[in-house]
Scaffold this active site. Structure first.
Site, PDB file in Angstrom:
ATOM      1  N   HIS A 125      25.036  40.371  35.387  1.00 28.84           N
ATOM      2  CA  HIS A 125      26.189  39.453  35.198  1.00 28.84           C
ATOM      3  C   HIS A 125      26.935  39.178  36.511  1.00 28.84           C
ATOM      4  CE1 HIS A 125      25.693  39.435  30.918  1.00 28.84           C
ATOM      5  NE2 HIS A 125      25.945  40.711  30.778  1.00 28.84           N
ATOM      6  N   ASP A 162      17.235  41.792  28.703  1.00 31.70           N
ATOM      7  CA  ASP A 162      18.530  42.260  28.193  1.00 31.70           C
ATOM      8  C   ASP A 162      19.003  41.266  27.127  1.00 31.70           C
ATOM      9  OD1 ASP A 162      21.067  44.127  29.318  1.00 31.70           O
ATOM     10  OD2 ASP A 162      21.700  42.265  28.343  1.00 31.70           O
ATOM     11  N   HIS A 164      21.810  40.080  26.625  1.00 34.00           N
ATOM     12  CA  HIS A 164      22.791  39.120  27.150  1.00 34.00           C
ATOM     13  C   HIS A 164      22.134  38.246  28.223  1.00 34.00           C
ATOM     14  CE1 HIS A 164      25.164  42.672  25.787  1.00 34.00           C
ATOM     15  NE2 HIS A 164      25.910  41.723  25.250  1.00 34.00           N
ATOM     16  N   ASP A 245      19.560  46.612  25.157  1.00 33.08           N
ATOM     17  CA  ASP A 245      20.582  46.354  24.134  1.00 33.08           C
ATOM     18  C   ASP A 245      20.142  45.337  23.078  1.00 33.08           C
ATOM     19  OD1 ASP A 245      20.645  44.480  26.147  1.00 33.08           O
ATOM     20  OD2 ASP A 245      22.771  44.740  26.634  1.00 33.08           O
TER      21      ASP A 245
HETATM   22 ZN    ZN Z   1      23.307  43.380  27.975  1.00 31.23          ZN
END
Ligand code: ZN
Length: 309
Positions: A125, A162, A164, A245
């Site tokens: 991120h 991931d 996200h 995740d």
């Molecule tokens: Zn994540």
């Protein structure tokens, strides 16, 4: 064949505060498990010591300076609403980035065939000039730049599984045709980016948004598109942003993957990698917030790396 496991004790001193999901135990449980398994083909290695110049390939010099002045003498300090640093974060952040450098050098020098970096804080991120979502330096982007600059590669692929979207990695390589970035992620969801329309200046970004509730079968079907794009790109090196995740037990997201799915996707990617880059793969930990799911999924992922021949 051998697999590198790059890690450091300094991650134990990156304190994010009571109740934070990106907690110290995340790396500890992965390492305890690998110690117990005691596989002789897993080569434990420490991160490389790196200079700011390596960080500044992915981040602006002002941002690197900002981060390096942000570590408190005591207590905690906030870089954004959920990205927290403590005195020990200084060494942890530099070691997380230095891990991918040690892993890449190890593969390039034939110390091992491929490698997994068990690190924190995660990185995907973190944008060129912004800390975000538990991430401070974009470790995988630093690794990709190192491959381009040190080893003069022209085609580096980053696969981000991931749950996200890796907005930071996308930001760093949006205008760089030497890097293919492919992400599977829950959408709509944090951080809000990751639509199919975000393609990069050179069509070098491929986002695969999937709905909450995505099952193993749906995910692995979607992953065929990742492999197709990878095959077309013909990478010289593959990096994984390995977040676990997307597991069904993860408290932060709503995919329904099982631990074994991480074995399957890794195995399929490695099989394809033989055609283009002789299995040169380095993986680095991103998310994964249920400790048991994280421990099992990381083991499955590394088992597939260990099986490469
Ligand atoms: Zn994540």
């Amino acid at each position: 064949m051998k697999t590198g496991l790059v890690t450091s004790d300094t991650y134990q001193n990156h304190n994010t505060g009571e109740g934070h999901p990106e907690k110290i135990d995340r790396v500890s449980v992965i390492l305890e498990n690998f110690k117990k398994l005691n596989n002789k083909n897993l080569i434990w290695k420490k991160p490389s010591k790196i200079k700011n110049k390596i960080l500044e390939a992915a981040h602006t010099p002002d941002y690197v300076k900002f981060v390096q002045n942000s570590f408190p003498k005591k207590g905690l300090s906030f870089l954004d609403g959920d990205t927290i640093v403590s005195p020990g974060s200084k060494d942890a952040t530099i070691d997380a980035a230095g891990s991918i450098i040690a892993a890449i050098d190890g593969v390039q020098n034939n110390e091992f065939a491929n490698a997994f970096c068990a690190v924190r804080p995660p990185g995907h991120h973190a944008e060129k000039n912004k800390a975000m979502g538990f991430c401070i330096y974009n470790n995988v982007a630093i690794g990709a730049h190192y491959l381009l600059e040190k080893f003069k590669l022209n085609k580096v692929a980053i696969i981000d599984f991931d749950v996200h979207h890796g907005n930071g990695t996308q930001d760093i390589f949006y205008n760089n045709k030497k890097v293919l970035y492919i992400s599977t992620h829950q959408y709509p969801y944090y951080p809000g980016t990751g639509t199919e329309n975000e393609k990069g200046k050179y069509n070098n970004i491929f986002n695969i948004p999937l709905p909450a509730g995505t099952s193993s079968e749906e995910f692995l079907n979607a992953y065929e598109f990742v492999l197709k794009k990878l095959n077309e790109f013909k990478p010289e090196f593959i990096l994984f942003s390995a977040g676990f995740d997307a597991h069904e037990d993860d408290p932060l997201a709503q995919f329904q993957l099982k631990s074994k799915d991480f074995y399957d996707l890794t195995k399929r990617t490695l099989t394809l990698s033989k055609l283009h880059c002789n299995g040169k793969v380095v993986s680095i930990l991103e998310g994964g917030y249920d400790l048991i799911a994280l421990q099992n999924s990381a083991e499955m992922h590394v088992n597939a790396l260990l099986e490469f021949d």
